[in-house]
Design a protein around this motif. Sequence first.
Motif, PDB file in Angstrom:
ATOM      1  N   TYR A 154       0.813  -1.215   0.000  1.00  0.00           N
ATOM      2  CA  TYR A 154       0.000   0.000   0.000  1.00  0.00           C
ATOM      3  C   TYR A 154       0.850   1.270   0.000  1.00  0.00           C
ATOM      4  CZ  TYR A 154      -3.614  -3.344   1.181  1.00  0.00           C
ATOM      5  OH  TYR A 154      -4.463  -4.415   1.156  1.00  0.00           O
ATOM      6  N   ASP A 155       2.123   1.144   0.368  1.00  0.00           N
ATOM      7  CA  ASP A 155       3.027   2.303   0.369  1.00  0.00           C
ATOM      8  C   ASP A 155       3.409   2.663  -1.066  1.00  0.00           C
ATOM      9  OD1 ASP A 155       2.928   2.196   3.130  1.00  0.00           O
ATOM     10  OD2 ASP A 155       4.826   1.107   3.313  1.00  0.00           O
ATOM     11  N   GLU A 156       3.737   3.912  -1.259  1.00  0.00           N
ATOM     12  CA  GLU A 156       4.155   4.359  -2.590  1.00  0.00           C
ATOM     13  C   GLU A 156       5.467   3.705  -2.990  1.00  0.00           C
ATOM     14  OE1 GLU A 156       2.613   6.312  -4.903  1.00  0.00           O
ATOM     15  OE2 GLU A 156       0.893   6.156  -3.539  1.00  0.00           O
TER      16      GLU A 156
ATOM     17  N   TRP B  44      -4.269 -11.555  -3.361  1.00  0.00           N
ATOM     18  CA  TRP B  44      -4.056 -10.195  -3.858  1.00  0.00           C
ATOM     19  C   TRP B  44      -4.568  -9.207  -2.821  1.00  0.00           C
ATOM     20  CZ3 TRP B  44      -1.096  -8.486  -7.590  1.00  0.00           C
ATOM     21  CH2 TRP B  44      -1.164  -7.119  -7.903  1.00  0.00           C
ATOM     22  N   PRO B  45      -3.804  -8.167  -2.500  1.00  0.00           N
ATOM     23  CA  PRO B  45      -4.222  -7.201  -1.463  1.00  0.00           C
ATOM     24  C   PRO B  45      -5.448  -6.402  -1.889  1.00  0.00           C
ATOM     25  CG  PRO B  45      -2.132  -6.554  -2.465  1.00  0.00           C
ATOM     26  CD  PRO B  45      -2.497  -7.866  -3.056  1.00  0.00           C
ATOM     27  N   ARG B  46      -6.352  -6.240  -0.963  1.00  0.00           N
ATOM     28  CA  ARG B  46      -7.603  -5.510  -1.231  1.00  0.00           C
ATOM     29  C   ARG B  46      -7.329  -4.060  -1.582  1.00  0.00           C
ATOM     30  NH1 ARG B  46     -11.556  -7.422   3.666  1.00  0.00           N
ATOM     31  NH2 ARG B  46     -11.031  -9.611   3.484  1.00  0.00           N
TER      32      ARG B  46
ATOM     33  N   HIS C 248      -2.558 -12.784  12.347  1.00  0.00           N
ATOM     34  CA  HIS C 248      -1.818 -11.575  12.735  1.00  0.00           C
ATOM     35  C   HIS C 248      -2.027 -11.198  14.196  1.00  0.00           C
ATOM     36  CE1 HIS C 248      -0.217 -10.744   8.780  1.00  0.00           C
ATOM     37  NE2 HIS C 248      -1.365 -11.168   8.313  1.00  0.00           N
ATOM     38  N   GLU C 249      -2.128 -12.221  15.043  1.00  0.00           N
ATOM     39  CA  GLU C 249      -2.283 -11.995  16.481  1.00  0.00           C
ATOM     40  C   GLU C 249      -0.905 -12.072  17.145  1.00  0.00           C
ATOM     41  OE1 GLU C 249      -5.280 -14.570  18.085  1.00  0.00           O
ATOM     42  OE2 GLU C 249      -6.695 -14.029  16.501  1.00  0.00           O
ATOM     43  N   THR C 250      -0.541 -11.006  17.827  1.00  0.00           N
ATOM     44  CA  THR C 250       0.779 -10.888  18.433  1.00  0.00           C
ATOM     45  C   THR C 250       1.176 -12.092  19.296  1.00  0.00           C
ATOM     46  OG1 THR C 250       0.580  -8.487  18.378  1.00  0.00           O
ATOM     47  CG2 THR C 250       2.259  -9.393  19.833  1.00  0.00           C
ATOM     48  N   PRO C 251       0.290 -12.628  20.144  1.00  0.00           N
ATOM     49  CA  PRO C 251       0.709 -13.765  20.976  1.00  0.00           C
ATOM     50  C   PRO C 251       1.089 -15.013  20.160  1.00  0.00           C
ATOM     51  CG  PRO C 251      -1.326 -12.807  21.825  1.00  0.00           C
ATOM     52  CD  PRO C 251      -1.043 -12.167  20.501  1.00  0.00           C
ATOM     53  N   HIS C 252       0.617 -15.120  18.931  1.00  0.00           N
ATOM     54  CA  HIS C 252       0.916 -16.273  18.088  1.00  0.00           C
ATOM     55  C   HIS C 252       2.193 -16.105  17.262  1.00  0.00           C
ATOM     56  CE1 HIS C 252      -3.628 -17.493  17.844  1.00  0.00           C
ATOM     57  NE2 HIS C 252      -3.096 -17.726  19.035  1.00  0.00           N
TER      58      HIS C 252
ATOM     59  N   ALA D  22       0.096  -6.880   5.002  1.00  0.00           N
ATOM     60  CA  ALA D  22      -0.156  -6.800   6.444  1.00  0.00           C
ATOM     61  C   ALA D  22      -0.060  -5.367   6.957  1.00  0.00           C
ATOM     62  CB  ALA D  22       0.823  -7.687   7.200  1.00  0.00           C
ATOM     63  N   ARG D  23      -0.868  -5.065   7.955  1.00  0.00           N
ATOM     64  CA  ARG D  23      -0.860  -3.714   8.541  1.00  0.00           C
ATOM     65  C   ARG D  23       0.337  -3.478   9.452  1.00  0.00           C
ATOM     66  NH1 ARG D  23      -6.926  -4.362   9.835  1.00  0.00           N
ATOM     67  NH2 ARG D  23      -7.849  -3.631   7.899  1.00  0.00           N
ATOM     68  N   ASP D  24       0.660  -4.480  10.250  1.00  0.00           N
ATOM     69  CA  ASP D  24       1.729  -4.318  11.238  1.00  0.00           C
ATOM     70  C   ASP D  24       3.079  -4.555  10.573  1.00  0.00           C
ATOM     71  OD1 ASP D  24       3.589  -4.606  13.362  1.00  0.00           O
ATOM     72  OD2 ASP D  24       1.966  -5.203  14.717  1.00  0.00           O
ATOM     73  N   PRO D  25       3.947  -3.547  10.559  1.00  0.00           N
ATOM     74  CA  PRO D  25       5.238  -3.691   9.884  1.00  0.00           C
ATOM     75  C   PRO D  25       6.235  -4.587  10.626  1.00  0.00           C
ATOM     76  CG  PRO D  25       5.113  -1.552  10.943  1.00  0.00           C
ATOM     77  CD  PRO D  25       3.764  -2.214  11.126  1.00  0.00           C
ATOM     78  N   ARG D  26       5.930  -4.987  11.865  1.00  0.00           N
ATOM     79  CA  ARG D  26       6.867  -5.793  12.648  1.00  0.00           C
ATOM     80  C   ARG D  26       6.432  -7.242  12.809  1.00  0.00           C
ATOM     81  NH1 ARG D  26       6.007  -3.436  17.640  1.00  0.00           N
ATOM     82  NH2 ARG D  26       4.162  -2.636  16.652  1.00  0.00           N
ATOM     83  N   ILE D  27       5.139  -7.488  12.728  1.00  0.00           N
ATOM     84  CA  ILE D  27       4.607  -8.828  12.986  1.00  0.00           C
ATOM     85  C   ILE D  27       3.882  -9.309  11.735  1.00  0.00           C
ATOM     86  CG2 ILE D  27       3.062 -10.175  14.442  1.00  0.00           C
ATOM     87  CD1 ILE D  27       3.606  -8.115  16.650  1.00  0.00           C
TER      88      ILE D  27
END
Length: 113
Positions: free
Chosen positions: A8-10, A25-27, A55-59, A96-101
């Motif tokens: 989604y980034d340029e 394919w990303p929405r 995308h659940e952090t504990p997993h 994914a939304r979270d850039p770290r997980i």
Amino acid sequence: MFVVKRVYDEPADDDGYRVLVDRLWPRGVSKEHAHLDEWLKEVAPSTELRQWFNHETPHFAEFEVRYRAELDANPAVDRLRELGREHPVVTLLIGARDPRINHGVVLADYLAG
């Protein structure tokens, strides 16, 4: 060198060769806006693993272990390594939304190691 970036980034001039590494394919992203060089969906986590992780952090720690095991047996990894030899920079695009997980971080680390 492999870097991870949200699709989604340029696009940037220093992205190098851009590879989408998501199975789906990303929405909301048109193929023109994505500026892809390649879509390598086969290297993404299996549907079962992706759905379990959700995308659940504990997993994430367990996801990383399971995804690395999938990568060990995945022939699509060879294509990414080949691209890494052919291009100074390969940008692994993810939705994914979270850039770290996310699986892109695991994949980049796997390829670096």
